[in-house]
Structure formats: C-alpha cells, structure tokens
Write an enzyme that holds these catalytic residues in place. Sequence first.
Site, short mmCIF file in Angstrom:
data_model
loop_
_atom_site.label_atom_id
_atom_site.label_comp_id
_atom_site.label_asym_id
_atom_site.label_seq_id
_atom_site.Cartn_x
_atom_site.Cartn_y
_atom_site.Cartn_z
N ASP A 37 6.62 43.39 -8.63
CA ASP A 37 7.50 42.77 -9.65
C ASP A 37 8.92 42.90 -9.10
O ASP A 37 9.85 42.51 -9.98
CB ASP A 37 7.48 43.18 -11.12
CG ASP A 37 6.12 42.78 -11.75
OD1 ASP A 37 5.64 41.68 -11.16
OD2 ASP A 37 5.89 43.09 -12.64
N HIS A 230 15.95 53.37 17.09
CA HIS A 230 15.71 52.68 15.84
C HIS A 230 15.78 53.85 14.70
O HIS A 230 15.08 53.53 13.55
CB HIS A 230 14.85 51.76 15.78
CG HIS A 230 14.87 50.46 16.77
ND1 HIS A 230 13.82 49.68 16.73
CD2 HIS A 230 15.96 50.27 17.23
CE1 HIS A 230 14.26 48.60 17.61
NE2 HIS A 230 15.56 48.93 17.97
N ASP A 247 25.86 52.57 14.22
CA ASP A 247 25.42 51.29 14.69
C ASP A 247 25.36 50.53 13.32
O ASP A 247 24.30 50.61 12.52
CB ASP A 247 24.21 51.21 15.46
CG ASP A 247 24.07 49.91 15.85
OD1 ASP A 247 24.80 48.90 15.60
OD2 ASP A 247 22.97 49.60 16.70
N ASP A 258 27.83 43.32 14.82
CA ASP A 258 26.94 44.29 15.40
C ASP A 258 27.80 45.14 16.29
O ASP A 258 28.07 44.96 17.38
CB ASP A 258 25.88 43.85 16.29
CG ASP A 258 24.91 44.78 16.79
OD1 ASP A 258 25.01 46.08 16.32
OD2 ASP A 258 24.09 44.07 17.47
N HIS A 337 17.42 50.24 27.19
CA HIS A 337 17.40 48.99 26.47
C HIS A 337 18.66 48.05 27.33
O HIS A 337 18.82 48.38 28.42
CB HIS A 337 17.77 49.06 25.15
CG HIS A 337 19.26 50.14 24.88
ND1 HIS A 337 20.38 49.48 25.36
CD2 HIS A 337 19.75 51.05 24.47
CE1 HIS A 337 21.33 49.95 25.04
NE2 HIS A 337 20.88 51.33 24.59
N HIS A 341 22.78 41.00 23.64
CA HIS A 341 22.05 40.00 22.80
C HIS A 341 22.90 39.17 22.35
O HIS A 341 23.99 39.30 22.05
CB HIS A 341 21.16 40.48 22.03
CG HIS A 341 21.44 41.58 21.07
ND1 HIS A 341 21.99 40.85 19.90
CD2 HIS A 341 21.73 42.89 20.93
CE1 HIS A 341 22.65 41.94 19.16
NE2 HIS A 341 22.33 43.26 19.81
N HIS A 348 20.38 39.78 16.10
CA HIS A 348 19.79 39.23 17.29
C HIS A 348 19.43 37.57 17.35
O HIS A 348 18.47 37.54 16.95
CB HIS A 348 18.55 39.94 17.39
CG HIS A 348 18.61 41.64 18.01
ND1 HIS A 348 17.49 42.31 18.33
CD2 HIS A 348 19.58 42.18 17.75
CE1 HIS A 348 17.91 43.35 18.49
NE2 HIS A 348 19.21 43.57 18.16
N GLU A 372 26.50 46.55 25.10
CA GLU A 372 26.19 47.95 24.34
C GLU A 372 25.38 48.79 25.14
O GLU A 372 24.41 49.19 24.96
CB GLU A 372 25.36 47.56 23.14
CG GLU A 372 24.12 46.64 23.19
CD GLU A 372 23.37 46.33 21.65
OE1 GLU A 372 23.01 47.52 21.30
OE2 GLU A 372 23.27 45.31 21.41
N TYR A 376 20.91 58.29 26.35
CA TYR A 376 20.18 59.08 25.32
C TYR A 376 19.67 60.29 25.92
O TYR A 376 18.96 60.11 26.78
CB TYR A 376 19.32 58.09 24.66
CG TYR A 376 19.96 56.82 24.13
CD1 TYR A 376 20.69 56.88 22.96
CD2 TYR A 376 19.86 55.67 25.12
CE1 TYR A 376 21.31 55.59 22.55
CE2 TYR A 376 20.46 54.59 24.74
CZ TYR A 376 21.08 54.55 23.51
OH TYR A 376 21.77 53.41 23.19
N ARG A 394 26.19 55.34 22.23
CA ARG A 394 26.21 53.90 22.61
C ARG A 394 27.66 53.39 22.12
O ARG A 394 28.22 54.08 21.08
CB ARG A 394 25.18 53.35 21.86
CG ARG A 394 25.05 51.70 22.06
CD ARG A 394 23.72 51.07 21.62
NE ARG A 394 23.54 51.01 20.23
CZ ARG A 394 22.54 51.86 19.84
NH1 ARG A 394 21.87 52.53 20.54
NH2 ARG A 394 22.38 52.07 18.24
N GLU A 396 29.22 49.72 21.47
CA GLU A 396 29.03 48.50 21.25
C GLU A 396 29.97 47.41 20.70
O GLU A 396 30.81 47.92 19.69
CB GLU A 396 27.72 48.12 20.30
CG GLU A 396 27.11 46.66 20.15
CD GLU A 396 25.75 46.75 19.26
OE1 GLU A 396 25.85 47.53 18.60
OE2 GLU A 396 25.10 45.59 19.49
N1 GLY Z 1 22.06 46.67 15.91
C1 GLY Z 1 20.99 46.18 16.48
C2 GLY Z 1 21.49 46.27 18.02
O1 GLY Z 1 22.49 46.81 18.43
O2 GLY Z 1 21.07 45.68 18.56
MN MN Z 2 24.02 47.27 16.98
MN MN Z 3 23.32 44.95 19.24
#
Ligand code: GLY
Ligand code: MN
Ligand code: MN
Length: 428
Positions: A37, A230, A247, A258, A337, A341, A348, A372, A376, A394, A396
């Site tokens: 609900d 993640h 992030d 982002d 990674h 993107h 994304h 970015e 790590y 990181r 970004e």
């Molecule tokens: N926050 C998601 C990325 O950096 O791709």
């Molecule tokens: Mn990000």
């Molecule tokens: Mn990103």
Amino acid sequence: MISEKEYRKRRTRLGRKLKPFSVAVLFSATPKTRSNDTEYPYRQDSNFYYMSGFKEDNSALVFVKGAKNFHTFLFVAKKDKTQELWHGKRLGKAKAKEHFMVDDVFEFDEFNAKFKEFVTDKHHVYYDFKLDYSKVKVLKRYTKDILSYENLATYIERMRLIKSKNEIKLIKKALSITKKAHHKAMKISAKLQYEYQLQANIEYIFKKNGAYSDAYTSIVACGNSANTLHYINNDKKLVQGELILIDAGCEYDYYASDITRTIPVSGEYTKAQEEVYEMVLTVQKKIISMIQPNILRSSLQKKSEELLCQGMIDLGILQGECKVLLKEKAHKKYYPHGIGHWMGLDVHDECPYKKLNGKEIPLHPGMVMTIEPGIYLDEEDDNIPKKYRGIGIRIEDDILVTKNGHENLSCKIVKEIQDITRKSNSNR
Ligand code: GLY
Ligand code: MN
Ligand code: MN
C-alpha cells in the site's frame, strides 16, 4: 525550463524519422510499490518525458504517420473526483489540450480503441523495447499484420545525446545545489558521528533548494567502505583520521548532477591520503583537459588507465613496467570502472556510445559526460603498502563538450586539498 515549443520541435524531429505508414507509442512510467500500500515517489519515464514534458502516470504519446505527414496524440488520465481525493489532482483532457502542442488529446481509457483505429492500414509499429510485457501484449493484440516492430528508444536516446541550451541550464541549476551540499559536507563532517547523518545533511540541502530528489542513491562511505563501489548503506561511524568518499548529486526538474568528492573526516589529509589523492586529482584534471569535439571516450579511458597505472607504480602500489602491467590489466584491480558516462535526464543517461554500424560515437558539442577516475585500495590487500591500505578515492565532475573544447560545469565545487581543508576549518 523546457518550453512547449522545444518539446514540439523534438516531436517534429522524431516524427520525420519514422517510416511511412507507421505508429509510434510511448507510455508513461508505471508506478512502483515499495511495500504494501505504499509506493516509491513517482518519476516519469525519461524518454516519454523528453518527448512530452508530461509528468503524470497513466498517459501515453502516440505518433501516427501516413505517406509523409504525421500527427501526435497525448493520452491523459481522466479527471475523477474519488481518484483525485486519494492521489491528487489530474490535469485532465481539456487543460492538456490547451497546454500541450499536440494535435489532439484523449483520455487514457480510450487508448486501446484509438490505437486499434490508428494501426489499421499501417506497416510499422515503434515502441520502447524496454516496455513492460503487459503493455507489449496490448500493442501486439492489434498489430498482427504489421511488417516490422522497431525500437523507438533508439531514436530518442540518440537525440538525447546533444543537450539544448535549456537542458544545460537545468543541469547547471542541479549542480549549483549539489555544490552547496558538498561544501556543507566539508564544513560539518568533523562534527557528525555517522555516515547517514552526513547523507541527511546533504539531502536536506537538495530539498531545501528545490531539488525534489537525488539523482541516485547517495554514497557516503567512510574509510574502507569507499572500496565498495556501490556502497549505499551509509550506516557506519565517521572515524577521525579517515577519508569519506561522497558520491551525491541532486536531480533538478528531471535533470541530474553526479559529483564525487573525497574529503577527510577531520579536515586534514594524512600524508599517505594526500599522496593518493593528489595522484588521482592530477589524472582527473589531465583527462578533463583532453575533452574536445571528436575525441573518443575510449581514448579518455585508455589515457586514464595509463596515467593511473603509472601513478600507482610511482606510489609503489604496483610493481613492474607500466606497459606490461597495462597489458596484464593489473591496474584494473584498483581502477575497475569506466572513466565516465553520459549524463542528462538520467544520471547514467541512456544514450548510445556506438553508432548503428558499431563504430564509437566521438564527442560532439552539447554532450555532457562525467569524468571520474578512482583508486580503491582495500584494507585486506597485503600487496599494497601498508600506509595506503583502506584508502578509496574518486573525484568526479560533469563536463560539457563545447565547440572549442569543454566547460567543467562543476568547476565551482572545490577539489584542491587546500580548498577542501579551508572549507572544513572555516566552521570551527
Ligand atoms: N553516481 C553514479 C556514478 O558515478 O556513476
Ligand atoms: Mn557519481
Ligand atoms: Mn558518475
């Protein structure tokens, strides 16, 4: 804000691309249950929104094309007093007709009957291939003699690659709010106890400034948590002496930001943290400086891998010759990674990276891409010099490709160590 004229212009561009004697359908997003609900906050489907600017559920946009000309029809939920009492006011057919520059508006209840009428004598049907199976079944019930089914998303997502002036304005607005949130985080991290408290402060700034939502679940990762890419639990203690990888970016009027910054809990980087941070920052700045029309994302990726690999050799994290390590993909263990993107309506952004012939799409003015790089270094990895174990970094930013090069849309969010340190210490 995106004007009705701009939405109409997009529909005209799409309509012209459709094959003669075709029907193209886009549905609104389906509301999703969170637990019994209760629903997740509703968020319109990005492709539907890009073409219509309509935010309500139970709606559809249809293009009907003859030999040459096409017409556009919007289907909206009908006004219903009981429904509106529970779920809120609906625009309704009459007002939608006044507001949207489409050829006609119908009630969503009429969709099946109208669609059946539209597809008579048509040869091609376009829909988004990610559509729920239940809706595909409805479409196929009426289109048995069709020659081809085409993925409408392919056409729209290609258009979405190049952002208009108004779209850039919205991304800039989102980033101006995200800037406030990251700067606030730098100022208050030393006074807080838990990651989620920092997250709450960041998201408070988003909402306070009119950003209805975050563009993705915020990552607030202290110490070794930063080495989980993640990480979204955000439930650990903030430990003095450690770094926090944040992030987080808001969504403003459907446009994403982002941003990642990696800051010290206490306001000061240790020597080891500073060494890794400066290395990643140097690489990030170098890659951003390469952005200009016609460059390939894969070139940026390759360069970032080379630079990070060499950087890790210089720090003693990797041992050997850079060329050999790159070939063996040894650097991937610590930089697993992509360099970035597309970003826009989705964080994304669902835009293609390749042309239909399989060749990579080079950067072009109006595209927005994140940059970015990250390293790590897990606390349990014995191959890493002890002083660096448990560090995850990181950095970004969101970059607009311009005619002459690029514009860093997030350049006002500080990332130099001295600026971060100054912000951290300005509130003591
Ligand atoms: N926050 C998601 C990325 O950096 O791709
Ligand atoms: Mn990000
Ligand atoms: Mn990103």
